[in-house]
Design a protein around this motif. Structure first.
Motif, PDB file in Angstrom:
ATOM      1  N   GLU A  89     -21.803  -4.595 -17.246  1.00  0.00           N
ATOM      2  CA  GLU A  89     -20.595  -3.786 -17.054  1.00  0.00           C
ATOM      3  C   GLU A  89     -20.107  -3.753 -15.608  1.00  0.00           C
ATOM      4  N   ASP A  90     -20.862  -4.353 -14.698  1.00  0.00           N
ATOM      5  CA  ASP A  90     -20.392  -4.491 -13.320  1.00  0.00           C
ATOM      6  C   ASP A  90     -19.481  -5.699 -13.155  1.00  0.00           C
ATOM      7  N   THR A  91     -19.341  -6.499 -14.193  1.00  0.00           N
ATOM      8  CA  THR A  91     -18.487  -7.679 -14.144  1.00  0.00           C
ATOM      9  C   THR A  91     -17.037  -7.274 -13.907  1.00  0.00           C
ATOM     10  N   ALA A  92     -16.436  -7.826 -12.858  1.00  0.00           N
ATOM     11  CA  ALA A  92     -15.069  -7.479 -12.486  1.00  0.00           C
ATOM     12  C   ALA A  92     -14.664  -8.305 -11.271  1.00  0.00           C
ATOM     13  N   VAL A  93     -13.391  -8.219 -10.936  1.00  0.00           N
ATOM     14  CA  VAL A  93     -12.931  -8.697  -9.637  1.00  0.00           C
ATOM     15  C   VAL A  93     -13.092  -7.539  -8.652  1.00  0.00           C
ATOM     16  N   TYR A  94     -13.751  -7.814  -7.547  1.00  0.00           N
ATOM     17  CA  TYR A  94     -14.022  -6.799  -6.541  1.00  0.00           C
ATOM     18  C   TYR A  94     -13.064  -6.979  -5.357  1.00  0.00           C
ATOM     19  N   TYR A  95     -12.464  -5.860  -4.945  1.00  0.00           N
ATOM     20  CA  TYR A  95     -11.496  -5.863  -3.857  1.00  0.00           C
ATOM     21  C   TYR A  95     -11.974  -4.958  -2.729  1.00  0.00           C
ATOM     22  N   CYS A  96     -11.781  -5.389  -1.507  1.00  0.00           N
ATOM     23  CA  CYS A  96     -11.968  -4.463  -0.403  1.00  0.00           C
ATOM     24  C   CYS A  96     -10.601  -3.981   0.065  1.00  0.00           C
ATOM     25  N   ALA A  97     -10.601  -2.813   0.690  1.00  0.00           N
ATOM     26  CA  ALA A  97      -9.361  -2.189   1.102  1.00  0.00           C
ATOM     27  C   ALA A  97      -9.579  -1.392   2.373  1.00  0.00           C
ATOM     28  N   ALA A  98      -8.526  -1.263   3.163  1.00  0.00           N
ATOM     29  CA  ALA A  98      -8.563  -0.510   4.415  1.00  0.00           C
ATOM     30  C   ALA A  98      -7.521   0.600   4.368  1.00  0.00           C
ATOM     31  N   GLY A  99      -7.917   1.791   4.825  1.00  0.00           N
ATOM     32  CA  GLY A  99      -6.978   2.906   4.805  1.00  0.00           C
ATOM     33  C   GLY A  99      -7.660   4.207   5.127  1.00  0.00           C
ATOM     34  N   ARG A 100      -7.338   5.256   4.347  1.00  0.00           N
ATOM     35  CA  ARG A 100      -7.947   6.560   4.539  1.00  0.00           C
ATOM     36  C   ARG A 100      -9.223   6.666   3.702  1.00  0.00           C
ATOM     37  N   TYR A 101     -10.161   7.496   4.180  1.00  0.00           N
ATOM     38  CA  TYR A 101     -11.429   7.710   3.484  1.00  0.00           C
ATOM     39  C   TYR A 101     -11.139   8.475   2.191  1.00  0.00           C
ATOM     40  N   SER A 102     -11.216   7.776   1.067  1.00  0.00           N
ATOM     41  CA  SER A 102     -10.764   8.342  -0.205  1.00  0.00           C
ATOM     42  C   SER A 102     -11.321   7.538  -1.361  1.00  0.00           C
ATOM     43  N   VAL A 103     -11.283   8.145  -2.556  1.00  0.00           N
ATOM     44  CA  VAL A 103     -11.650   7.427  -3.772  1.00  0.00           C
ATOM     45  C   VAL A 103     -10.420   6.874  -4.474  1.00  0.00           C
ATOM     46  N   SER A 104      -9.235   7.180  -3.956  1.00  0.00           N
ATOM     47  CA  SER A 104      -7.983   6.819  -4.617  1.00  0.00           C
ATOM     48  C   SER A 104      -7.394   5.538  -4.052  1.00  0.00           C
ATOM     49  N   THR A 105      -6.957   4.651  -4.952  1.00  0.00           N
ATOM     50  CA  THR A 105      -6.326   3.417  -4.491  1.00  0.00           C
ATOM     51  C   THR A 105      -5.078   3.694  -3.661  1.00  0.00           C
ATOM     52  N   SER A 106      -4.401   4.790  -3.927  1.00  0.00           N
ATOM     53  CA  SER A 106      -3.134   5.074  -3.245  1.00  0.00           C
ATOM     54  C   SER A 106      -3.325   5.411  -1.774  1.00  0.00           C
ATOM     55  N   HIS A 107      -4.544   5.693  -1.351  1.00  0.00           N
ATOM     56  CA  HIS A 107      -4.809   6.040   0.048  1.00  0.00           C
ATOM     57  C   HIS A 107      -5.216   4.848   0.893  1.00  0.00           C
ATOM     58  N   TYR A 108      -5.240   3.675   0.277  1.00  0.00           N
ATOM     59  CA  TYR A 108      -5.589   2.457   1.003  1.00  0.00           C
ATOM     60  C   TYR A 108      -4.343   1.592   1.155  1.00  0.00           C
ATOM     61  N   THR A 109      -4.108   1.146   2.374  1.00  0.00           N
ATOM     62  CA  THR A 109      -2.867   0.442   2.704  1.00  0.00           C
ATOM     63  C   THR A 109      -3.001  -1.068   2.571  1.00  0.00           C
ATOM     64  N   TYR A 110      -4.152  -1.580   2.956  1.00  0.00           N
ATOM     65  CA  TYR A 110      -4.349  -3.032   3.005  1.00  0.00           C
ATOM     66  C   TYR A 110      -5.425  -3.436   1.995  1.00  0.00           C
ATOM     67  N   TRP A 111      -5.181  -4.575   1.356  1.00  0.00           N
ATOM     68  CA  TRP A 111      -6.066  -5.046   0.290  1.00  0.00           C
ATOM     69  C   TRP A 111      -6.375  -6.530   0.464  1.00  0.00           C
ATOM     70  N   GLY A 112      -7.594  -6.898   0.099  1.00  0.00           N
ATOM     71  CA  GLY A 112      -7.945  -8.301   0.049  1.00  0.00           C
ATOM     72  C   GLY A 112      -7.499  -8.918  -1.269  1.00  0.00           C
TER      73      GLY A 112
END
Length: 121
Positions: A89-112
């Motif tokens: 169940e860990d199978t997925a595409v993994y993305y890193c992101a830079a932004g605010r310290y948060s669990v929400s995707t909306s708080h990250y500005t930059y994505w790989g």
């Protein structure tokens, strides 16, 4: 602007380990919190781990706590995700992101661009 490039994904057997890396370039790396997210086919992108800009505070969801570990090296502008005891169940595409310290995707500005992790025997 911050450019993020993930690496380290691949195929691993259940119970195995992988270490993902995310190299950043552009603006000051240490100014940003870094996060890892994942997205499986047909599912929403979900939070995996976050690390504060300086000081080492980290946060994980229960689904990976105790198995995954996020770390960063500000001298190398790189964030890592060590994944142990991997499950199908860990199978997925993994993305890193830079932004605010948060669990929400909306708080990250930059994505790989993402790196595929497949856990299968």
């Amino acid at each position: 602007q911050v450019q993020l490039v993930e690496s380290g994904g691949g195929l691993v057997q259940p119970g195995g380990s992988l270490r993902l890396s995310c190299a950043a370039s552009g603006r000051t790396f240490s100014a940003f919190a870094m996060g890892w997210f994942r997205q499986a086919p047909g599912q929403e992108r979900e939070f995996v781990a976050a690390i504060a800009p300086i000081g080492g505070n980290t946060h994980y969801p229960d689904s990976v706590k105790g198995r995954f570990s996020i770390s960063r090296d500000n001298t190398k502008s790189t964030v890592y995700l060590q994944m142990n005891s991997l499950k199908a169940e860990d199978t997925a595409v993994y993305y890193c992101a830079a932004g605010r310290y948060s669990v929400s995707t909306s708080h990250y500005t930059y994505w790989g661009q993402g790196t595929q992790v497949t856990v299968s025997s």
